[in-house]
Design a protein around this motif. Structure first.
Motif, PDB file in Angstrom:
ATOM      1  N   PHE A   1      -3.362  -4.866   5.776  1.00 49.50           N
ATOM      2  CA  PHE A   1      -2.094  -4.290   5.358  1.00 49.50           C
ATOM      3  C   PHE A   1      -2.079  -2.799   5.678  1.00 49.50           C
ATOM      4  N   TRP A   2      -0.870  -2.295   5.954  1.00 40.96           N
ATOM      5  CA  TRP A   2      -0.672  -0.875   6.238  1.00 40.96           C
ATOM      6  C   TRP A   2       0.269  -0.260   5.219  1.00 40.96           C
ATOM      7  N   GLY A   3       0.018   1.004   4.898  1.00 40.38           N
ATOM      8  CA  GLY A   3       0.960   1.768   4.122  1.00 40.38           C
ATOM      9  C   GLY A   3       2.050   2.336   5.010  1.00 40.38           C
TER      10      GLY A   3
ATOM     11  N   LEU B   1       0.873  -1.170   0.000  1.00 41.82           N
ATOM     12  CA  LEU B   1       0.000   0.000   0.000  1.00 41.82           C
ATOM     13  C   LEU B   1       0.907   1.216   0.000  1.00 41.82           C
ATOM     14  N   VAL B   2       0.694   2.108  -0.953  1.00 37.58           N
ATOM     15  CA  VAL B   2       1.535   3.290  -1.069  1.00 37.58           C
ATOM     16  C   VAL B   2       0.667   4.531  -1.015  1.00 37.58           C
ATOM     17  N   GLU B   3       0.928   5.358   0.013  1.00 38.25           N
ATOM     18  CA  GLU B   3       0.198   6.621   0.157  1.00 38.25           C
ATOM     19  C   GLU B   3       0.945   7.739  -0.566  1.00 38.25           C
ATOM     20  N   SER B   4       0.201   8.736  -0.981  1.00 44.00           N
ATOM     21  CA  SER B   4       0.785   9.941  -1.557  1.00 44.00           C
ATOM     22  C   SER B   4      -0.171  11.102  -1.335  1.00 44.00           C
ATOM     23  N   GLY B   5       0.349  12.313  -1.509  1.00 43.83           N
ATOM     24  CA  GLY B   5      -0.497  13.496  -1.444  1.00 43.83           C
ATOM     25  C   GLY B   5      -0.361  14.329  -0.193  1.00 43.83           C
ATOM     26  N   GLY B   6       0.446  13.885   0.762  1.00 39.15           N
ATOM     27  CA  GLY B   6       0.637  14.692   1.963  1.00 39.15           C
ATOM     28  C   GLY B   6       1.469  15.921   1.687  1.00 39.15           C
ATOM     29  N   GLY B   7       1.585  16.774   2.701  1.00 41.19           N
ATOM     30  CA  GLY B   7       2.387  17.978   2.540  1.00 41.19           C
ATOM     31  C   GLY B   7       2.030  19.025   3.564  1.00 41.19           C
ATOM     32  N   LEU B   8       2.507  20.236   3.317  1.00 38.59           N
ATOM     33  CA  LEU B   8       2.271  21.386   4.183  1.00 38.59           C
ATOM     34  C   LEU B   8       1.171  22.247   3.569  1.00 38.59           C
TER      35      LEU B   8
ATOM     36  N   VAL C   1       0.658  12.025  10.856  1.00 34.92           N
ATOM     37  CA  VAL C   1       1.015  11.093   9.786  1.00 34.92           C
ATOM     38  C   VAL C   1      -0.238  10.279   9.479  1.00 34.92           C
ATOM     39  N   TYR C   2      -0.613  10.261   8.226  1.00 33.89           N
ATOM     40  CA  TYR C   2      -1.814   9.563   7.787  1.00 33.89           C
ATOM     41  C   TYR C   2      -1.418   8.224   7.157  1.00 33.89           C
ATOM     42  N   TYR C   3      -2.089   7.166   7.604  1.00 29.98           N
ATOM     43  CA  TYR C   3      -1.814   5.815   7.133  1.00 29.98           C
ATOM     44  C   TYR C   3      -3.054   5.223   6.476  1.00 29.98           C
ATOM     45  N   CYS C   4      -2.842   4.488   5.404  1.00 35.29           N
ATOM     46  CA  CYS C   4      -3.962   3.737   4.858  1.00 35.29           C
ATOM     47  C   CYS C   4      -3.866   2.291   5.321  1.00 35.29           C
ATOM     48  N   ASN C   5      -5.019   1.684   5.420  1.00 31.15           N
ATOM     49  CA  ASN C   5      -5.152   0.312   5.888  1.00 31.15           C
ATOM     50  C   ASN C   5      -6.167  -0.388   5.009  1.00 31.15           C
ATOM     51  N   ALA C   6      -5.897  -1.636   4.673  1.00 27.97           N
ATOM     52  CA  ALA C   6      -6.830  -2.335   3.787  1.00 27.97           C
ATOM     53  C   ALA C   6      -6.869  -3.826   4.100  1.00 27.97           C
ATOM     54  N   ARG C   7      -8.072  -4.342   3.991  1.00 27.28           N
ATOM     55  CA  ARG C   7      -8.263  -5.790   4.055  1.00 27.28           C
ATOM     56  C   ARG C   7      -8.322  -6.271   2.615  1.00 27.28           C
ATOM     57  N   ILE C   8      -7.397  -7.147   2.249  1.00 27.70           N
ATOM     58  CA  ILE C   8      -7.225  -7.519   0.845  1.00 27.70           C
ATOM     59  C   ILE C   8      -7.455  -9.004   0.674  1.00 27.70           C
ATOM     60  N   ILE C   9      -8.287  -9.329  -0.259  1.00 31.95           N
ATOM     61  CA  ILE C   9      -8.589 -10.726  -0.563  1.00 31.95           C
ATOM     62  C   ILE C   9      -7.567 -11.245  -1.560  1.00 31.95           C
ATOM     63  N   PRO C  10      -6.898 -12.363  -1.296  1.00 30.24           N
ATOM     64  CA  PRO C  10      -7.287 -13.464  -0.423  1.00 30.24           C
ATOM     65  C   PRO C  10      -6.516 -13.590   0.892  1.00 30.24           C
ATOM     66  N   TYR C  11      -5.931 -12.476   1.368  1.00 35.37           N
ATOM     67  CA  TYR C  11      -5.035 -12.552   2.512  1.00 35.37           C
ATOM     68  C   TYR C  11      -5.779 -12.393   3.838  1.00 35.37           C
TER      69      TYR C  11
ATOM     70  N   ALA D   1      -9.379   1.946   4.860  1.00 29.68           N
ATOM     71  CA  ALA D   1      -9.545   2.982   5.871  1.00 29.68           C
ATOM     72  C   ALA D   1      -8.319   3.874   5.935  1.00 29.68           C
ATOM     73  N   TRP D   2      -8.547   5.083   6.441  1.00 29.02           N
ATOM     74  CA  TRP D   2      -7.475   6.023   6.761  1.00 29.02           C
ATOM     75  C   TRP D   2      -7.394   6.165   8.276  1.00 29.02           C
ATOM     76  N   TYR D   3      -6.178   6.126   8.780  1.00 29.36           N
ATOM     77  CA  TYR D   3      -5.894   6.393  10.182  1.00 29.36           C
ATOM     78  C   TYR D   3      -4.891   7.544  10.234  1.00 29.36           C
ATOM     79  N   ARG D   4      -4.760   8.131  11.411  1.00 30.88           N
ATOM     80  CA  ARG D   4      -3.729   9.150  11.601  1.00 30.88           C
ATOM     81  C   ARG D   4      -3.145   9.011  12.998  1.00 30.88           C
ATOM     82  N   GLN D   5      -1.904   9.493  13.092  1.00 27.21           N
ATOM     83  CA  GLN D   5      -1.176   9.353  14.349  1.00 27.21           C
ATOM     84  C   GLN D   5      -0.260  10.545  14.550  1.00 27.21           C
TER      85      GLN D   5
END
Length: 117
Positions: free
Chosen positions: A106-108, A4-11, A92-102, A35-39
């Motif tokens: 997974f986290w970015g 999973l690869v995130e992009s688009g962040g910045g100031l 910091v924003y993270y993406c998370n996904a439930r991916i079939i067939p796993y 989903a999107w999470y942040r920390q």
């Protein structure tokens, strides 16, 4: 396997907008819940928004009316449109996904969003 690869962040200044993307690649049958999470430093990772494979969404109260989550199933990609950004959205924003067939999810790697004048 899967990435999973995130992009688009910045100031961005308060009141501004950003659009985050999260692209899943690898051997993927389909993506289920995304989903999107942040920390922020010293705090737990919190859910920002979630979207199911059929497009149902839910949001954290702090972002309702300002953020919009969406997805393109054909591209295995998820987006987060963030409007009227506030300094408290800095994280910091993270993406998370439930991916079939796993099993599991997974986290970015995360993308930094900084809201400051």
């Amino acid at each position: 396997q899967v990435q999973l690869v995130e992009s688009g962040g910045g100031l961005v200044q308060p009141g501004g907008s950003l659009r985050l993307s999260c692209a899943a690649s690898g051997t993927i049958f389909s993506t289920n819940i995304m989903a999107w999470y942040r920390q922020t430093p010293g705090k737990e990772r919190d859910l920002v928004a979630r979207i199911t494979s059929d497009g149902s969404t839910n949001y954290a109260d702090s972002v309702k009316g300002r953020f919009t989550i969406s997805r393109d199933n054909a591209k295995n990609t998820m987006y987060l449109q963030m409007n009227n950004l506030k300094p408290d959205d800095t994280a910091v924003y993270y993406c998370n996904a439930r991916i079939i067939p796993y099993a599991g999810t997974f986290w970015g790697q995360g993308t930094q969003v900084t809201v400051s004048s």
